[in-house]
Design a protein around this motif. Sequence first.
Motif, PDB file in Angstrom:
ATOM      1  N   CYS A 180       0.827  -1.120  -0.004  1.00 13.13           N
ATOM      2  CA  CYS A 180      -0.122  -0.199  -0.058  1.00 13.13           C
ATOM      3  C   CYS A 180       0.919   1.299  -0.109  1.00 13.13           C
ATOM      4  O   CYS A 180       0.654   2.223  -0.572  1.00 13.13           O
ATOM      5  N   LEU A 181       1.885   1.176   0.771  1.00 13.72           N
ATOM      6  CA  LEU A 181       2.826   2.317   0.787  1.00 13.72           C
ATOM      7  C   LEU A 181       3.587   2.758  -0.357  1.00 13.72           C
ATOM      8  O   LEU A 181       4.017   3.961  -0.894  1.00 13.72           O
ATOM      9  N   TRP A 188       1.185   4.422  -2.523  1.00 12.34           N
ATOM     10  CA  TRP A 188       0.898   5.842  -1.705  1.00 12.34           C
ATOM     11  C   TRP A 188       1.980   6.765  -2.218  1.00 12.34           C
ATOM     12  O   TRP A 188       1.902   7.916  -2.515  1.00 12.34           O
ATOM     13  N   SER A 215       1.862  10.193  -4.959  1.00 10.70           N
ATOM     14  CA  SER A 215       1.998  11.368  -4.413  1.00 10.70           C
ATOM     15  C   SER A 215       3.430  11.993  -4.781  1.00 10.70           C
ATOM     16  O   SER A 215       3.787  13.125  -5.714  1.00 10.70           O
TER      17      SER A 215
END
Lengths: 86, 598
Positions: free
Chosen positions: A22-23, A26, A30
Amino acid sequence: MADEKSNAEAYWKANVRLIIGCLIVWALVSYGGAILFRPWLSGIPIGGTDLGFWFAQQGSILTFVALIFFYGWRMNKIDKKFGLEE
Amino acid sequence: MSQFAINLLFVGASFVLYIGIAIWSRAGSTKEFYVAGGGVHPVTNGMATAADWMSAASFISMAGLISSGGYANSTFLMGWTGGFVILAMLLAPYLRKFGKFTVPDFIGDRFYSRTARVIAVVCLIVASVTYVIGQMTGAGVAFSRFLEVSSTAGIWIAAAIVFLYAVFGGMKGITYTQVAQYIVLIVAYTIPAVFIAMQLTGNPIPMFGLFSTHSESGVPLLEKLDDVVNALGFQDYTADVDNKLNMVLFTLSLMIGTAGLPHVIIRFFTVPKVADARWSAGWALVFIALLYLTAPAVASMARLNLMTTVYPEMAGQVENYDAAADNALQYEDRPGWFRTWEETGLINFEDKNDDGRIQAYNDSNEGFADTAQQRGWEGNELTVNNDILVLANPEIANLPPWVIGLIAAGGIAAALSTAAGLLLAISSAISHDLIKNTINPRITEKGEMLAARISMAGAILVATYLGLNPPGFAAQTVALAFGIAGASLFPVLMMGIFSTRMNSAGAVCGMLAGLLSTLLYIFTYLGWLFIPGTNMLANTPENWMLGISPLSFGAVGAIINFAVAFAVSRVTKAPPQEIQDLVQSVRYPKGAGVAHNH
C-alpha cells in the motif's frame, strides 16, 4: 504454544507485506506522479493541464481514500484467516 | 436585513447549537472526559476526527495559498490527506489495541521510562501550543471581520467560546459538538463553491468544474487561468517547480505530522474495536476529502474571479489580452466587498500611476517590466491578503447574503473545533500524564478532572496571548506544528510498534534529537520562541540549507530521530522480555477490550 506463536508471526508478516504494498502505491501517486515524475507525464493532457497536476490536486487524494479502505478490507480478511479477529 | 445582521444570525445560531450539545452530553467520569466511553461508531468518529483535524488552516487559509501559489502549493493538499494512510496502517490499530488514553501513556509504558513519558509530554505540548496559536489567530480574523470588531476583541471572544465547551464538555461533549461542526463547515465550504463552479463552467460539481471548460471564453478553465495570469506577468498557475527536494520534504513533513499529532491519534482510542480504528481513519479521510477535493477548485476559480473583477474584459477574451489589460477597473467603480475588506486593511490599493484604475500584476518579474512600462504601469497597485480569499470568495462571485453568513459560521467552526481538540490533548497530557502518572499518583479522579480543567484554561490563556502576536499566517504556524510533531513523536511511535528491539535510551535520544534539531532550524529563521527580530538568518530561500524551508524541516528532523534512535538502541541493552511481549500483543487485534486506566 509453538503453533500459536508461528501463526502470530505469519499474521504479522502478512500485515507488513500488505502495508509495504500500500505504501508503494501511496508514494507512487504523491511523490511520484504528482511531483518527481511530473515532467515525464506532461505529455498526457487532462482538462487544460497535464496528468501530474491532476495527481497533485485530485488523483492522490482519491487514491489515499481507496488505499485506506482497501487496507481495512484486506486486514479484516487476514484477521479472520489467522483467527486473530476480536 | 443587513449583511452584519445575517452574519450575526448564522454565527450565533451555530454557537447555540454547539454549546447546547456540549451541555446536553456533559462528561460524567474521567474516562468519559477523555475517551467518550469507548463507544463511538467509526463513521461518527471519522466525522468528528475530520472536524477536529480540519482547522482554520484548511478552511480559511489553504485555498488562498493554492490560489496564489498554484501547482507548487498542492503540497498542502497531498500532505494533509496522505498522512491518514500512514496513520491507518502504521499507528491507529495498534495504539487502539494498546488501550490507553494518551500518546505519552503509550510512550511511557512501551519504553518503560518516566523520562520518555515526560519528554513525550513536552513534545506534545510544544506542537499543540504552536498549533493552537494559529487557530486563535485564524478565529480572531474571522470574528473581527464578521462581527466587525477589532482583531484583539475577536481573539478574546474566540477564547471565551472555546473555554466554555472544551472545559465543561470533555471528549464526549466534543465528539458530538464536532459532528455538528463538521456538518456546518462542509456545507459552508461546498455551497459557495457549487454556485461559483456553475457560474464559471456550468458544472455544479467543483472538482469536475476545475478540469472542464470556462463558459465565457470557451477554453479549458485552467488554460484560461494560465493565460490570464501570464498576461499579468505571473508564472503559469499550473507551472512545475524547480526545487523538487523541498516540495517532497514539505509534503512528507505534513504527512508524518498528521500521523504524529496527539489530538488526532487520541481519536482512535474512542472506537470499540481494532478493526474500527482502521475504518475510522478511512471515514475521517472521506470526510476530509470532501473539502480537499473542493479546495483546489475554489482556489483556481477565486483567482480567476479576482483577476476578471480587476480586468473585466479578460473574462471573455481569447487572445487580445493587451487591450483588456488597458481597461482595468476604475477604483471609483470598485464593488462593495472590495470596500468592506479595505476597511480591515487586508486589501490595499495604492494608485501609483495616478490613472484612477486598479493595476494588479507581478512587478517583481524582470522579464515583464518592459510590457508594464509600455502599458504605463508603475508598480503593482493591489495587495490582497491570502487568508481572506475563502471568506471573501462568495462576495467576489456576487452570491446572496445568506451564503456569506454561512461561510462566516463555517470558518469559525473550523477554527474552534480544532482548538478544542488540541486543548483537550494538552490538558490530558498535563493532568493525566504529568500529574497522575509522574508527580502525584494518589490524585483522586475528581482532583484529576479539576487539574485537567485548570490546565485547559491555562493553555487557552497562553495560546490567546501568543495569538495576539503570532509567528506567521495561520497556515504557516500550523505547518510548523506539523513539522514539530512529525519530527519528535511520529518516529518513536512507529518504532515502538514495528521494532521489538527499540529501547528506552533509543527513544529518549531520538525524540530529543528530532525535537531539538527541528526547533533549532525553525528558530534560526523565524526567531527564538517565534519572537520577531531574534532570528539569526533572514528567512529567504538563499539562506536555507540545501534549499530546505523551515516549514519542510520536520521531515529531516524525523530522519535524524530515526537514525539516532536506531544507533543508540543498538549499542544499549535490549528491552526487558515483558516489554517485548507487550509489543507482540499490540500487533494482534484479539482481546483488545475497552480502553482502560492504570
